[in-house]
Design a protein around this motif. Structure first.
Motif, PDB file in Angstrom:
ATOM      1  N   LEU A 189       4.651   7.925   2.686  1.00  0.00           N
ATOM      2  CA  LEU A 189       4.461   7.730   1.253  1.00  0.00           C
ATOM      3  C   LEU A 189       4.511   6.236   0.960  1.00  0.00           C
ATOM      4  O   LEU A 189       4.995   5.438   1.768  1.00  0.00           O
ATOM      5  CB  LEU A 189       5.543   8.473   0.470  1.00  0.00           C
ATOM      6  N   GLN A 190       4.017   5.862  -0.199  1.00  0.00           N
ATOM      7  CA  GLN A 190       3.989   4.438  -0.549  1.00  0.00           C
ATOM      8  C   GLN A 190       5.387   3.834  -0.533  1.00  0.00           C
ATOM      9  O   GLN A 190       5.575   2.665  -0.183  1.00  0.00           O
ATOM     10  CB  GLN A 190       3.345   4.261  -1.929  1.00  0.00           C
ATOM     11  N   ASP A 230      -1.145   7.158   0.971  1.00  0.00           N
ATOM     12  CA  ASP A 230      -0.274   8.091   1.668  1.00  0.00           C
ATOM     13  C   ASP A 230      -1.010   8.681   2.874  1.00  0.00           C
ATOM     14  O   ASP A 230      -2.204   8.998   2.794  1.00  0.00           O
ATOM     15  CB  ASP A 230       0.142   9.227   0.736  1.00  0.00           C
TER      16      ASP A 230
END
Length: 470
Positions: free
Chosen positions: A394-395, A420
């Motif tokens: 995820l970011q 992502d």
């Protein structure tokens, strides 16, 4: 501890932890599956694995391999027990997998192993020397076990009772390794071993012991300062021992062995002795530990052993002087003419799937950087990232690539993953490269990194790309 391994396909593997309570005789071995938390490594699926940290194990074995087609790259990490004095093993390679098939095609490289009872143990029919050993001498050795294939390269084993022990393997290979300051350095029982380019020094009992073998060779080794015997041969036939330096109290102890080849005449080749003599061994002075006190008077000698050569009547072929006490003499050695140096055996690549690590993990698996570029020119390049962990990126994880040295000058120093990325998927990070004004060969270096959520960590070894600027 993180383990990464990259090949084709996908298979999940769960790395294991099992905290040991009580005596070693009551342990579960191999261990049960479960999440891995740092006490040992359990490899029961094919794949390419790398150690990301040192392994200090309370479990009696540091790394357990129970699958065929495994490549373990230690990345120069250390494997050692948390507590010495108990029966412990650094790396254990099982005789069979969970279905009873022979474990074969195992490669171990770039490992340091210290202070174990046995540094590396390749299990044979009898593993009852260990409290948890599951096999006894009564087990039948199936014909298929004669083809077991294991190879060790660039391993360093010190401070162990037995450095490396290989049993019931048809084609064991030990190359370019350092085995010193153990009791017994290397033991091979059965098969046709290839032992090349080792340093075997200062082991208190013996350097190399081979038992019940047929064929194979010991070559290119420095076998020095071992207290009793440099090489012990027990019921061995047709082994070739050549191109070595042997400087021990007793260089060869032979028990019921036959057809041992102690010289190979090579044409237009050089060898470990770095002199005009090719193919033979350089022997120490008979019966005396000359590695401690020998004085050189002949400028043509290199300081190890006494006058090592005798010549034939035509002075065209050189043979090593074989000291008394070795069990051999110049009259019963076997001479073979070989036109070229025998090439090192390179096993075929092992085709293995990619296995997945628990948690967040990343690897650089390839690039689109041109191998040849012009000076002072802009290029578009890319690095391929694979999510080989069990969790999605995820970011907030801030997964990306950091460039070093020339790579950081030619392009951006930090390149984040653009979006992502689910587990088992890959992505390409694109970036510009501006080549320098000076032509030449350069090495670009990149590293997969996580920077988010207060975590800063690198994954695996740096990814390197050699390019030519014209």
């Amino acid at each position: 501890m993180r383990i990464c391994f990259i090949m084709k396909g996908i298979i999940f593997i769960f790395l294991v932890v099992f905290l040991i309570q009580g005596s070693a005789a009551n342990i579960v071995f191999p261990p049960e599956q479960g999440p891995y938390t740092g006490d040992y490594v359990f490899i029961n699926e094919p794949g390419r694995y790398t150690l990301e940290e040192n392994v200090t194990h309370s479990y009696p074995v540091g790394v357990i391999i129970t699958s065929s087609s495994v490549i373990l790259d230690g990345q120069d990490r250390y494997i050692s027990p948390a507590k010495t004095g108990e029966p412990v093993v650094g790396i254990w390679i099982s005789r069979t997998d969970s279905e009873g098939n022979p474990v074969t095609g195992v490669r171990v490289l770039n490992c340091n192993i210290e202070d174990e009872v046995t540094g590396i143990y390749v299990e044979g029919a009898d593993s009852s020397e260990f409290p948890w050993g599951s096999r006894t001498i009564e087990d039948n050795i199936h014909e298929s076990f004669s083809n077991r294939d294991v190879k060790f390269t660039n391993v360093r084993v010190t401070g162990c009772r037995n450095g490396i022990g290989v049993y019931d393997s048809g084609k064991p290979a030990i190359f370019q390794s350092d085995i010193r300051n153990n009791e017994k350095g290397l033991i091979v029982s059965g098969g046709s071993p290839e032992i090349k380019d080792l340093v075997i020094t200062n082991n208190s009992v013996s350097g190399i012991t081979i038992q019940e073998t047929s064929g194979g060779e010991i070559s290119g080794c420095k076998i020095e300062g071992n207290t009793k015997a440099g090489i012990v041969l027990e019921n061995v036939s047709e082994v070739r021992i050549w191109n070595n330096i042997l400087d021990n109290y007793q260089n060869i102890e032979s028990l019921n062995s036959k057809d041992v080849i102690l010289n190979t005449t090579l044409i237009n080749q050089t060898n470990i002795i770095n002199g005009p003599v090719t193919g033979g061994n350089l022997w120490s002075q008979a019966g005396t530990p000359v590695y401690k006190s020998h004085q050189i008077s002949d400028e043509n000698l290199d300081g190890i052993g006494d006058s090592p050569f005798i010549t034939d009547k035509d002075l065209t072929d050189y043979y090593p002087l074989i000291p008394s006490g070795t069990g051999f003499s110049p009259d019963n050695k076997v001479i073979q003419d070989i036109p070229e140096v025998m090439p090192a055996i390179t096993p075929e690549p092992v085709s293995t799937p990619m296995s997945i690590i628990t948690g967040i993990h990343a690897a650089i698996s390839g690039d689109t950087i041109p191998a040849e570029m012009k000076t002072n020119t802009r290029y578009e390049a890319g690095l391929i990232m694979v999510n080989d962990g069990s969790d999605d990126w995820l970011q907030m994880h801030a997964i990306g690539i950091k460039a070093y040295k020339d790579a950081a000058i030619w392009g951006p120093e930090w390149m984040p993953v653009p979006s992502d990325v689910p587990s088992k998927k890959s992505c390409t990070i694109s970036f510009p490269i501006q080549t320098p004004d000076e032509p030449g060969t350069y090495e670009l270096q990149y590293q997969a990194i996580r920077m988010g959520q207060g975590v800063s960590t690198t994954f695996g070894r740096p990814y390197k790309k050699v390019v030519t600027i014209i």
